[in-house]
Design a protein around this motif. Structure first.
Motif, PDB file in Angstrom:
ATOM      1  N   SER A 135       0.858  -1.182   0.000  1.00  0.00           N
ATOM      2  CA  SER A 135       0.000   0.000   0.000  1.00  0.00           C
ATOM      3  C   SER A 135       0.891   1.228   0.000  1.00  0.00           C
ATOM      4  O   SER A 135       1.853   1.318   0.763  1.00  0.00           O
ATOM      5  N   ILE A 136       0.583   2.168  -0.879  1.00  0.00           N
ATOM      6  CA  ILE A 136       1.355   3.398  -1.014  1.00  0.00           C
ATOM      7  C   ILE A 136       0.439   4.550  -0.621  1.00  0.00           C
ATOM      8  O   ILE A 136      -0.511   4.866  -1.330  1.00  0.00           O
ATOM      9  N   ASP A 137       0.712   5.127   0.554  1.00  0.00           N
ATOM     10  CA  ASP A 137      -0.156   6.166   1.117  1.00  0.00           C
ATOM     11  C   ASP A 137      -1.618   5.735   1.087  1.00  0.00           C
ATOM     12  O   ASP A 137      -2.514   6.499   0.706  1.00  0.00           O
ATOM     13  N   GLY A 138      -1.852   4.471   1.486  1.00  0.00           N
ATOM     14  CA  GLY A 138      -3.209   3.971   1.662  1.00  0.00           C
ATOM     15  C   GLY A 138      -3.835   3.281   0.465  1.00  0.00           C
ATOM     16  O   GLY A 138      -4.923   2.713   0.595  1.00  0.00           O
ATOM     17  N   GLU A 139      -3.160   3.277  -0.677  1.00  0.00           N
ATOM     18  CA  GLU A 139      -3.698   2.630  -1.875  1.00  0.00           C
ATOM     19  C   GLU A 139      -2.777   1.498  -2.308  1.00  0.00           C
ATOM     20  O   GLU A 139      -1.563   1.687  -2.394  1.00  0.00           O
ATOM     21  N   VAL A 140      -3.334   0.311  -2.578  1.00  0.00           N
ATOM     22  CA  VAL A 140      -2.520  -0.827  -3.009  1.00  0.00           C
ATOM     23  C   VAL A 140      -2.147  -0.630  -4.472  1.00  0.00           C
ATOM     24  O   VAL A 140      -2.988  -0.727  -5.367  1.00  0.00           O
ATOM     25  N   LEU A 141      -0.847  -0.354  -4.714  1.00  0.00           N
ATOM     26  CA  LEU A 141      -0.393   0.023  -6.045  1.00  0.00           C
ATOM     27  C   LEU A 141       0.808  -0.764  -6.541  1.00  0.00           C
ATOM     28  O   LEU A 141       1.274  -0.540  -7.661  1.00  0.00           O
ATOM     29  N   ALA A 142       1.347  -1.680  -5.731  1.00  0.00           N
ATOM     30  CA  ALA A 142       2.543  -2.416  -6.150  1.00  0.00           C
ATOM     31  C   ALA A 142       2.608  -3.742  -5.399  1.00  0.00           C
ATOM     32  O   ALA A 142       1.842  -3.980  -4.454  1.00  0.00           O
ATOM     33  N   HIS A 143       3.514  -4.607  -5.839  1.00  0.00           N
ATOM     34  CA  HIS A 143       3.772  -5.893  -5.188  1.00  0.00           C
ATOM     35  C   HIS A 143       5.285  -6.121  -5.128  1.00  0.00           C
ATOM     36  O   HIS A 143       6.030  -5.651  -5.993  1.00  0.00           O
ATOM     37  N   THR A 144       5.716  -6.820  -4.097  1.00  0.00           N
ATOM     38  CA  THR A 144       7.133  -7.179  -4.003  1.00  0.00           C
ATOM     39  C   THR A 144       7.474  -8.190  -5.098  1.00  0.00           C
ATOM     40  O   THR A 144       6.593  -8.937  -5.541  1.00  0.00           O
ATOM     41  N   PRO A 145       8.746  -8.195  -5.546  1.00  0.00           N
ATOM     42  CA  PRO A 145       9.886  -7.391  -5.096  1.00  0.00           C
ATOM     43  C   PRO A 145       9.888  -5.991  -5.714  1.00  0.00           C
ATOM     44  O   PRO A 145       9.407  -5.804  -6.832  1.00  0.00           O
ATOM     45  N   VAL A 146      10.443  -5.028  -4.957  1.00  0.00           N
ATOM     46  CA  VAL A 146      10.530  -3.654  -5.438  1.00  0.00           C
ATOM     47  C   VAL A 146      11.833  -3.026  -4.954  1.00  0.00           C
ATOM     48  O   VAL A 146      12.494  -3.532  -4.048  1.00  0.00           O
ATOM     49  N   THR A 147      12.159  -1.901  -5.568  1.00  0.00           N
ATOM     50  CA  THR A 147      13.237  -1.054  -5.068  1.00  0.00           C
ATOM     51  C   THR A 147      12.613   0.163  -4.418  1.00  0.00           C
ATOM     52  O   THR A 147      11.795   0.853  -5.030  1.00  0.00           O
ATOM     53  N   ALA A 148      12.973   0.417  -3.158  1.00  0.00           N
ATOM     54  CA  ALA A 148      12.489   1.586  -2.425  1.00  0.00           C
ATOM     55  C   ALA A 148      13.639   2.573  -2.305  1.00  0.00           C
ATOM     56  O   ALA A 148      14.742   2.213  -1.893  1.00  0.00           O
ATOM     57  N   SER A 149      13.386   3.826  -2.678  1.00  0.00           N
ATOM     58  CA  SER A 149      14.458   4.814  -2.678  1.00  0.00           C
ATOM     59  C   SER A 149      13.907   6.195  -2.350  1.00  0.00           C
ATOM     60  O   SER A 149      12.692   6.385  -2.219  1.00  0.00           O
ATOM     61  N   VAL A 150      14.811   7.164  -2.220  1.00  0.00           N
ATOM     62  CA  VAL A 150      14.421   8.541  -1.962  1.00  0.00           C
ATOM     63  C   VAL A 150      14.764   9.406  -3.166  1.00  0.00           C
ATOM     64  O   VAL A 150      15.783   9.188  -3.834  1.00  0.00           O
ATOM     65  N   SER A 151      13.885  10.345  -3.473  1.00  0.00           N
ATOM     66  CA  SER A 151      14.164  11.372  -4.475  1.00  0.00           C
ATOM     67  C   SER A 151      14.332  12.678  -3.699  1.00  0.00           C
ATOM     68  O   SER A 151      13.343  13.292  -3.261  1.00  0.00           O
ATOM     69  N   ALA A 152      15.580  13.076  -3.472  1.00  0.00           N
ATOM     70  CA  ALA A 152      15.878  14.207  -2.595  1.00  0.00           C
ATOM     71  C   ALA A 152      15.461  15.532  -3.232  1.00  0.00           C
ATOM     72  O   ALA A 152      15.672  15.749  -4.429  1.00  0.00           O
ATOM     73  N   LYS A 153      14.845  16.397  -2.416  1.00  0.00           N
ATOM     74  CA  LYS A 153      14.434  17.744  -2.836  1.00  0.00           C
ATOM     75  C   LYS A 153      13.664  17.704  -4.160  1.00  0.00           C
ATOM     76  O   LYS A 153      13.908  18.483  -5.081  1.00  0.00           O
ATOM     77  N   ALA A 154      12.691  16.801  -4.229  1.00  0.00           N
ATOM     78  CA  ALA A 154      12.007  16.513  -5.490  1.00  0.00           C
ATOM     79  C   ALA A 154      10.986  17.568  -5.881  1.00  0.00           C
ATOM     80  O   ALA A 154      10.783  17.831  -7.065  1.00  0.00           O
ATOM     81  N   ILE A 155      10.309  18.174  -4.884  1.00  0.00           N
ATOM     82  CA  ILE A 155       9.241  19.120  -5.220  1.00  0.00           C
ATOM     83  C   ILE A 155       9.346  20.373  -4.350  1.00  0.00           C
ATOM     84  O   ILE A 155       9.963  20.365  -3.284  1.00  0.00           O
ATOM     85  N   ARG A 156       8.716  21.446  -4.871  1.00  0.00           N
ATOM     86  CA  ARG A 156       8.589  22.703  -4.120  1.00  0.00           C
ATOM     87  C   ARG A 156       7.262  22.649  -3.374  1.00  0.00           C
ATOM     88  O   ARG A 156       6.201  22.619  -4.001  1.00  0.00           O
ATOM     89  N   MET A 157       7.337  22.661  -2.058  1.00  0.00           N
ATOM     90  CA  MET A 157       6.170  22.397  -1.210  1.00  0.00           C
ATOM     91  C   MET A 157       5.925  23.562  -0.249  1.00  0.00           C
ATOM     92  O   MET A 157       6.874  24.107   0.323  1.00  0.00           O
TER      93      MET A 157
END
Length: 294
Positions: A268-290
């Motif tokens: 579940s990605i922020d409450g919605e089931v959108l993927a299945h293992t195996p996966v790569t989990a990573s960070v996108s640093a400073k990705a958006i202006r918030m």
């Protein structure tokens, strides 16, 4: 340092979110009264069309897009502002509002509008599951089971208590699993009850991870063990504070991790089931202006 918020925006509200329809007119009134020029404003009745509405607003060149909804609405929207000049702002209208809690944005409409008017623009991190951006937290374990089975309308009518009650009922169906975490130079397998892939500190409206959205790292937090009651114990300790639950957890912190389970499991990605293992989990640093509180 942050910069001054834009004064012109598009407002897009998920009319199906728990508070969406009730909040839309109030948000329009408050934003206009505070001097925000709404070049467009729409309450989207079909959540599947929210994505297109946000994309169209970004492509129009409007300097700020304000999205009203729950964590799922926010998560599907942030993809469209990655590496864009468009400033992203939110009105927390969901059940848990974990991303708003992570950012310190007030959960009431008046407080959220004050942040949009008086806050500051900062570059923040997003998480990624393979190539899909997300705002706050993904999970493996009981969270996807809940998301896949929760009755339509339960969160809207009963809110967080109803959601937590349904979670307790699903515990009887839940089975522990084996998780393997791989990273550059290392690999570890362990028995797991729940896995949180965290960009933000909150999950399900509760602070579970000591992290923030400007540190350039993703956190893999694993509730270890093979007895389901340990998961309940870990949850209970987490209600006191994230440090209290440390003895029930194994954490990995870094830029990127490969996650595998003994059998493919939903994520579940922020409450919605959108993927299945195996996966790569990573960070996108400073990705958006918030837009965040000053």
């Amino acid at each position: 340092m942050g910069i001054t918020p834009p004064r012109q925006a598009a407002l897009i509200v998920n009319g199906k979110s728990r508070k969406g329809r009730e909040a839309f007119r109030e948000a329009c009134r408050l934003l206009k009264g505070a001097g925000i020029d709404l070049v467009s404003s729409v309450a989207v009745r079909d959540p599947s069309k929210l994505d297109d509405a946000v994309l169209a607003a970004v492509r129009s060149g409007v300097p700020m897009v304000i999205v009203g909804g729950g964590d799922g609405s926010i998560s599907c929207s942030v993809d469209h502002v990655v590496a864009e000049k468009t400033v992203f702002a939110l009105l927390p209208l969901g059940t848990a509002n974990s991303f708003a809690r992570t950012l310190g944005i007030p959960l009431d409409i008046e407080g959220a509008v004050r942040t949009i008017v008086d806050g500051q623009v900062r570059r923040i991190d997003l998480g990624m599951i393979d190539e899909d951006y997300f705002a706050n937290c993904a999970a493996i374990g009981i969270s996807p089971l809940i998301a896949e089975t929760v009755p339509h309308g339960l969160k809207k009518w009963l809110g967080r208590p109803g959601y937590l009650t349904w979670a307790a009922l699903q515990m009887a169906r839940f089975k522990p699993f084996t998780l393997t975490v791989s990273w550059d130079g290392g690999r570890e397998s362990l028995s797991a009850l729940e896995v949180r892939i965290a960009n933000g500190a909150y999950h399900g409206g509760t602070e579970l991870v000591e992290t923030d959205v400007e540190n350039g790292e993703i956190v893999i937090q694993v509730v270890t063990g093979s007895v389901r009651t340990k998961l309940l114990w870990s949850w209970g300790l987490s209600l006191i504070g994230p440090q209290t639950a440390r003895g029930t957890l194994r954490e990995f912190r870094g830029k990127s991790f490969r996650l595998e389970t003994d059998t493919p499991l939903p994520i579940s990605i922020d409450g919605e089931v959108l993927a299945h293992t195996p996966v790569t989990a990573s960070v996108s640093a400073k990705a958006i202006r918030m837009l965040v509180p000053a």
